[in-house]
Design an enzyme around this catalytic site. Structure first.
Site, PDB file in Angstrom:
ATOM      1  CB  THR A  82      -0.959   0.044   1.207  1.00  0.00           C
ATOM      2  OG1 THR A  82      -0.271   0.509   2.376  1.00  0.00           O
ATOM      3  CG2 THR A  82      -1.573  -1.331   1.459  1.00  0.00           C
TER       4      THR A  82
ATOM      5  CG  ASP B 208      -5.093   8.425   4.407  1.00  0.00           C
ATOM      6  OD1 ASP B 208      -4.482   8.010   5.412  1.00  0.00           O
ATOM      7  OD2 ASP B 208      -5.595   9.567   4.347  1.00  0.00           O
TER       8      ASP B 208
ATOM      9  CG  ASN C  97       6.923   0.548   7.127  1.00  0.00           C
ATOM     10  OD1 ASN C  97       7.847   0.705   7.926  1.00  0.00           O
ATOM     11  ND2 ASN C  97       6.859   1.211   5.967  1.00  0.00           N
TER      12      ASN C  97
ATOM     13  CB  SER D  19       7.417   0.030  17.820  1.00  0.00           C
ATOM     14  OG  SER D  19       7.574   0.980  18.836  1.00  0.00           O
TER      15      SER D  19
ATOM     16  CE1 TYR E 257       7.607   8.236  14.792  1.00  0.00           C
ATOM     17  CE2 TYR E 257       9.310   8.011  16.469  1.00  0.00           C
ATOM     18  CZ  TYR E 257       8.702   7.568  15.307  1.00  0.00           C
ATOM     19  OH  TYR E 257       9.179   6.437  14.676  1.00  0.00           O
TER      20      TYR E 257
ATOM     21  CE  LYS F 200       6.419   4.613  15.119  1.00  0.00           C
ATOM     22  NZ  LYS F 200       5.814   3.636  14.171  1.00  0.00           N
TER      23      LYS F 200
ATOM     24  CB  THR G 125      14.780   5.617   6.498  1.00  0.00           C
ATOM     25  OG1 THR G 125      14.429   6.178   7.770  1.00  0.00           O
ATOM     26  CG2 THR G 125      15.172   4.160   6.697  1.00  0.00           C
TER      27      THR G 125
END
Length: 269
Positions: A32, A56, A83, A134, A148, A152, A183
């Site tokens: 996705t 979404d 993810n 996570s 954030y 998590k 990343t």
């Protein structure tokens, strides 16, 4: 044995790397993304083993439709990777309500909606492996990442309880907790609040610390995830990156020491 994956947030980062690794070894993947066109080259190589889906994850009805479509297309789902998510930087005082809600909608409720959608299929099959991404930030907290961290930490609690709820159905749950990787989590995919004057110095210091911190190669995680899903009895929690364990050990040592120090007061309650 060939596995069928459902991976959210597969346009880049871990999601894309793990989708590519799964396809490379002959598995099938429903991936996705916001825009399926970003997977055009991957689709050309994988042909009918890749099913790109526009999604979404904050849209619960769309999530159910995407999961059902993937199951109908492939006939089964074996590995589900939650993810999709992003980083939100800024002091708690500086985060707007809109941004705070969007962070939780994506990182927490997105995970919940996908989980709710896949469970009937996995329960009917009597098997399946849900992998919730996570972070070390789900265990350790730093300033300017409060919302954030909240998201998590929530994924951690959700996943730990979920594992106990679905164990009797033959479904496994693993919380994957990456440390720092190169990343774009802290780059183009992140959102940053404008620091108010009270937090400008802290923001400058934290930015310098982050810039100097080493980041591991995310490509190294792909083989780890492939081995994880092939494990008969996978762990509930798995760190990615050697630095994560030492950070967690230090954090839990501090917490235990503080709880013990103040236990005389706790015991009076």
């Amino acid at each position: 044995m060939t596995k069928t994956w459902f991976i959210t947030g597969a346009s880049r980062g871990f999601g894309r790397l793990w989708a590519e690794a799964a396809l490379k070894r002959g598995d099938r993947v429903a991936a996705t993304v916001r825009d399926p066109q970003v997977l055009a080259e991957m689709k050309e190589r994988a042909d009918d083993r890749l099913l790109p889906l526009a999604l979404d994850v904050t849209d619960r009805a769309a999530v159910v439709a995407a999961v059902d479509r993937a199951h109908e297309h492939f006939g089964t789902l074996d590995v589900v990777v939650n993810n999709a998510g992003y980083g939100l930087f800024g002091a708690a005082e500086d985060i707007t309500e809109e941004r705070a809600r969007k962070q939780v909608d994506t990182n927490v409720f997105g995970t919940l909606w996908v989980t709710q959608a896949v469970l009937p299929h996995l329960r009917a099959a009597g098997a399946g492996h849900i992998i919730n991404v996570s972070s070390i930030a789900g265990i350790v907290a730093w300033p300017l990442l409060s919302i954030y961290h909240a998201s998590k930490f929530a994924v951690e609690g959700l996943s730990e309880a979920l594992a106990q709820e679905v164990a009797a159905f033959g479904i496994k749950v693993t919380i994957v907790e990456p440390a720092a990787y190169a990343t774009d989590w802290s780059g183009s995919s992140s959102i940053r609040a404008m620091p108010s004057p009270a937090y400008q110095d802290l923001t400058a210091r934290r930015t310098a610390i982050s810039a100097a911190a080493p980041q591991a190669d995310p490509a190294a995680t792909a083989q780890v995830i492939m081995e994880l899903v092939d494990t008969a009895e996978p762990p509930l929690r798995l760190f990615l990156g050697g630095a994560a364990l030492s950070m967690a050990q230090a954090t839990y040592a501090e917490r235990l020491a503080e709880w013990e120090k103040w236990n005389h007061l706790s015991a009076l309650a």
